[in-house]
Design an enzyme around this catalytic site. Structure first.
Site, PDB file in Angstrom:
ATOM      1  N   LYS B  84      26.923  40.870 -95.077  1.00 31.09           N
ATOM      2  CA  LYS B  84      27.296  42.292 -95.077  1.00 31.09           C
ATOM      3  C   LYS B  84      26.348  43.169 -95.907  1.00 31.09           C
ATOM      4  CE  LYS B  84      31.130  41.841 -92.598  1.00 31.09           C
ATOM      5  NZ  LYS B  84      31.259  42.458 -91.269  1.00 31.09           N
ATOM      6  N   GLU B 106      35.477  50.796 -94.863  1.00 28.53           N
ATOM      7  CA  GLU B 106      36.680  50.046 -94.509  1.00 28.53           C
ATOM      8  C   GLU B 106      36.389  48.588 -94.791  1.00 28.53           C
ATOM      9  OE1 GLU B 106      34.323  50.613 -92.348  1.00 28.53           O
ATOM     10  OE2 GLU B 106      34.041  48.586 -91.567  1.00 28.53           O
ATOM     11  N   SER B 373      27.434  32.969 -91.962  1.00 26.35           N
ATOM     12  CA  SER B 373      27.444  34.378 -92.369  1.00 26.35           C
ATOM     13  C   SER B 373      27.950  34.614 -93.783  1.00 26.35           C
ATOM     14  CB  SER B 373      28.276  35.192 -91.378  1.00 26.35           C
ATOM     15  OG  SER B 373      29.579  34.654 -91.265  1.00 26.35           O
TER      16      SER B 373
HETATM   17  C1  LIG Z   1      31.436  36.052 -93.886  1.00 27.11           C
HETATM   18  C2  LIG Z   1      31.766  36.940 -92.737  1.00 27.11           C
HETATM   19  N1  LIG Z   1      31.313  36.635 -91.516  1.00 27.11           N
HETATM   20  C3  LIG Z   1      31.589  37.390 -90.449  1.00 27.11           C
HETATM   21  C4  LIG Z   1      32.380  38.509 -90.548  1.00 27.11           C
HETATM   22  C5  LIG Z   1      32.695  39.271 -89.302  1.00 27.11           C
HETATM   23  O1  LIG Z   1      31.972  40.448 -89.179  1.00 27.11           O
HETATM   24  P1  LIG Z   1      30.813  40.591 -88.108  1.00 27.11           P
HETATM   25  O2  LIG Z   1      31.321  40.086 -86.826  1.00 27.11           O
HETATM   26  O3  LIG Z   1      30.523  42.039 -88.113  1.00 27.11           O
HETATM   27  O4  LIG Z   1      29.656  39.799 -88.579  1.00 27.11           O
HETATM   28  C6  LIG Z   1      32.875  38.894 -91.805  1.00 27.11           C
HETATM   29  C7  LIG Z   1      33.705  40.090 -91.953  1.00 27.11           C
HETATM   30  O5  LIG Z   1      34.342  40.328 -92.917  1.00 27.11           O
HETATM   31  C8  LIG Z   1      32.556  38.081 -92.922  1.00 27.11           C
HETATM   32  O6  LIG Z   1      33.024  38.386 -94.134  1.00 27.11           O
END
Ligand SMILES: Cc1ncc(COP(=O)(O)O)c(C=O)c1O
Lengths: 256, 405
Positions: B84, B106, B373
């Protein structure tokens, strides 16, 4: 183009006052009680009624209208039921200006063409979509106009005169002039500069101008009426309706 | 600018925001063309976030599964613990450039909220984060982190009290305060130019991964997998590979308790086109166009919409979107902990589960990249709660070639 909307402004003007426009979500607080409240609005002086289609995610609304919409949805309001309410209202009030007021998604989900046809057949005069700006309007405005509905443009304090000219071009009905940067909800007093804004708008459009957002009482309505052709009362009317038919009647009489 | 992706995207916002979106778009284009801006963004990614993030071979996991060699793109090692922050740095630099004096955001899981609170502290800007009241409770450690960083948290009590309602409330605040306030959207959703802007600021993930694969293996990956909530880590990863037709791209949606139960967050697989939060996209909704509450064990995937470009890529067939339910995500979480010594976020565990499913069927020596992620510290309580509610669950060691998930 709707004669009823035009006539509502013309009648008010003849009588030396601004057109009285009220917003109420359909199906609030439930289907049966909602018809009674809408009748009261029409009987107690509304020239135009904005009948709202409640939506799960009302990003342009403050707490009062949010809560009313959620109650209506919980009680089973659907776009079909709101159209039916419009039809019943039209049968009893042949001169009332009737605007279908919605967020985009319920209309998109129903299908804009079908919706506009059905709304016109039910006796609606106009369509107003809060989250459909000029750039996205074609898909909704074309079928609305084809069905004989006025497309009601919204202008805000953030809209400059060139853009206001663009938004209102070719429109029939009236212009919804948002008084403040913000969401719906009762406010005290009127924002400074509203008179100048309305005067500037008159240089770009000949349509009647109706101002709304935050108008909560007669004093605010009178102040708006010095500059505008109509005023729109939303949250304050919904709050009164929430207190019951008598409270709504008393509230409306304050504007007559 | 193209504001649409096929029938998706657009700018479905109240008129008050239209001049604001235009202002943001202009500033964003100018910033990207300004070498000074780009240099500042890149230096913060290096010095503050700790990029580039490693591309780490998952040797024991790959060996246990047989088939493809699995590589993890370690966004969990970024400062604040998720991808993020890449986007937040870009947007807050832009906010400063535009002369905005305050940021709002948000958040669902709280990772975007923590990233925004962090970078706001770094830049000396006041920050308000909107979080659904349910999420404030289920992601309590992140709420504490945001407060420690000096952010104000507004617990949103309306609607389902989760991410979509937090976004509603953030938009309401933005409509009223956009003259001095910048809205930092946390994923590739919202009105244009946000989906494109967030993709741009996240595309460092895919750019690095592509180069790292070429450096290490002399070849591109065969398959790239990423989880999809709003879709920002996936879009940031996929962007670098969209033109490489031989690279299979797989997004993974949250299947919650199963698509058939209706308790899920799979907007692409289980939704249809609709309009929410400023864009048209695939949406979980009733036949009457009311938006449904999403559900997933992972708060960060718990959103009834998805970035419009993902809806477009799904229709176009360029990206495949799989579904992973809670149980498989928990199993993948356990697997990464035990086999690699890495505690993944539950969001990322959805992508891992799909990788664990796909790898055994892929030829030996083929290459599968998973976007890891975020890290899972925030999820320890959620995992324990889920296991307490599912006493039949046991983690079984992975066997070679087996299809465990
Ligand atoms: C570690 C992590 N991965 C993925 C996401 C999902 O978001 P996005 O699909 O925008 O990557 C989040 C959202 O809070 C997250 O904290």
């Amino acid at each position: 183009m709707s004669d009823r909307i035009r006539n509502a402004f013309a009648k008010a003007r003849r009588r030396g006052r601004a057109a009285r426009i009220f917003y109420m979500p359909g199906g609030f607080p439930d289907r049966a009680a909602s018809d009674t409240l809408l009748d009261i609005l029409a009987d107690e002086g509304a020239d135009i009624l904005e009948l709202g289609m409640p939506f799960s995610d009302p990003i342009a609304d403050g707490p009062v209208i949010q809560a009313a919409g959620q109650r209506a949805l919980a009680a089973g309001a659907t776009l079909r039921s709101v159209l039916e309410q419009g039809r019943r209202l039209r049968e009893r009030h042949p001169e009332l200006g009737l605007v279908l007021f919605s967020y985009a998604n319920p209309i998109y989900s129903y299908g804009p063409e079908a919706l506009c046809r059905d709304a016109a057949a039910a006796g609606f005069d106009a369509l107003l979509l809060t989250d459909v700006p000029h750039e996205e309007e074609a898909e909704f405005r074309r079928p609305a106009e084809a069905a004989g509905l006025d497309w009601i443009p919204l202008v805000s304090p953030a809209t400059d005169p060139d853009r206001a000219a663009l938004l209102t071009a070719g429109c029939t009905g009236f212009v919804y002039v948002i008084t403040v940067r913000g969401i719906t909800g009762e406010r005290t007093g009127l924002p400074a500069g509203l008179g100048e804004r309305l005067a500037a708008l008159r240089r770009v459009t000949g349509l009647p101008l109706a101002a709304g957002f935050g108008i909560a009482d007669r004093a605010a309505a009178d102040a708006v009426a010095e500059h505008a052709d109509g005023y729109i009362v939303g949250s304050a009317a919904v709050r009164a309706a929430d207190a019951g038919p008598d409270a709504l009647r008393a509230f409306l009489r304050g504007f007559r | 600018m193209s504001t649409h992706y096929g029938i998706y995207g657009g700018q479905y916002v109240p008129e008050t925001l239209m001049p604001v979106l235009r202002e943001i778009e202009t500033a964003y284009r100018e910033a990207l063309a300004d070498p000074g801006f780009v240099a500042e963004y890149e230096s913060l990614l290096r010095d503050y976030v700790g990029r580039e993030s490693p591309l780490c071979p998952a040797r024991r996991l790959s060996a246990a599964l047989g088939g493809a060699d699995i590589y993890l793109k370690r966004e969990d090692l970024n400062h604040t613990g998720a991808h993020k922050v890449n986007n937040v740095i870009g947007q807050i630099l832009l906010a400063k450039r535009m002369g905005k004096t305050r940021v709002i955001a948000e958040t669902g899981a709280g990772m975007h909220g923590v990233a925004t609170a962090t970078v706001a502290a770094l830049m000396g800007m006041p920050c308000t984060v909107y979080q659904g009241a349910v999420d404030v409770r289920r992601q309590a450690p992140n709420a504490d982190r945001m407060r420690a960083l000096g952010a104000e948290i507004v617990a949103v009590e309306s609607g389902s009290q989760t991410l979509k309602d937090a976004m509603n409330e953030a938009i309401r605040e933005w409509v009223a305060t956009a003259e001095n306030t910048f809205y930092v959207i946390g994923t590739v959703a919202g009105p244009a130019p946000y989906p494109e802007m967030v993709r741009t600021f996240q595309s460092v993930i895919g750019r690095e991964t592509r180069r790292q694969m070429l450096d290490r293996c002399g070849a591109l990956p065969d398959t790239v997998v990423a989880c999809v909530g709003g879709g920002s880590n996936a879009m940031g990863m996929f962007a670098a590979f969209l033109d490489d037709r031989d690279v299979r791209l797989v997004g993974v949606e949250a299947g919650g308790e199963g698509l058939e139960t209706g308790r899920h967050a799979a907007s692409i697989n289980g939704g249809r086109p609709g309009i929410l939060h400023g864009c048209r996209t695939r949406l979980l909704q009733t036949p009457d166009g009311q938006v449904l509450e999403a559900y997933s064990v992972s708060a960060g995937l718990d959103y009834p919409g998805v970035g419009p470009e993902h809806s477009f890529l799904a229709d176009a067939g360029r990206v495949t979107y799989a579904v992973c339910n809670d149980r498989d995500a928990i199993r993948a979480f356990d697997a990464l902990c035990r086999y690699e010594g890495i505690i993944p976020a539950l969001e990322s565990s959805h992508a891992l589960a799909e990788a664990i499913r796909l790898a055994p069927a892929m030829p030996k020596g083929s290459r599968l990249v998973v976007c890891l992620s975020g890290r899972g510290d925030k999820d320890m309580g959620n995992v324990a709660d889920w296991k307490a509610r599912h006493p039949d669950y046991r983690f079984e060691p992975l066997e070679k070639g087996s299809r465990h998930v």
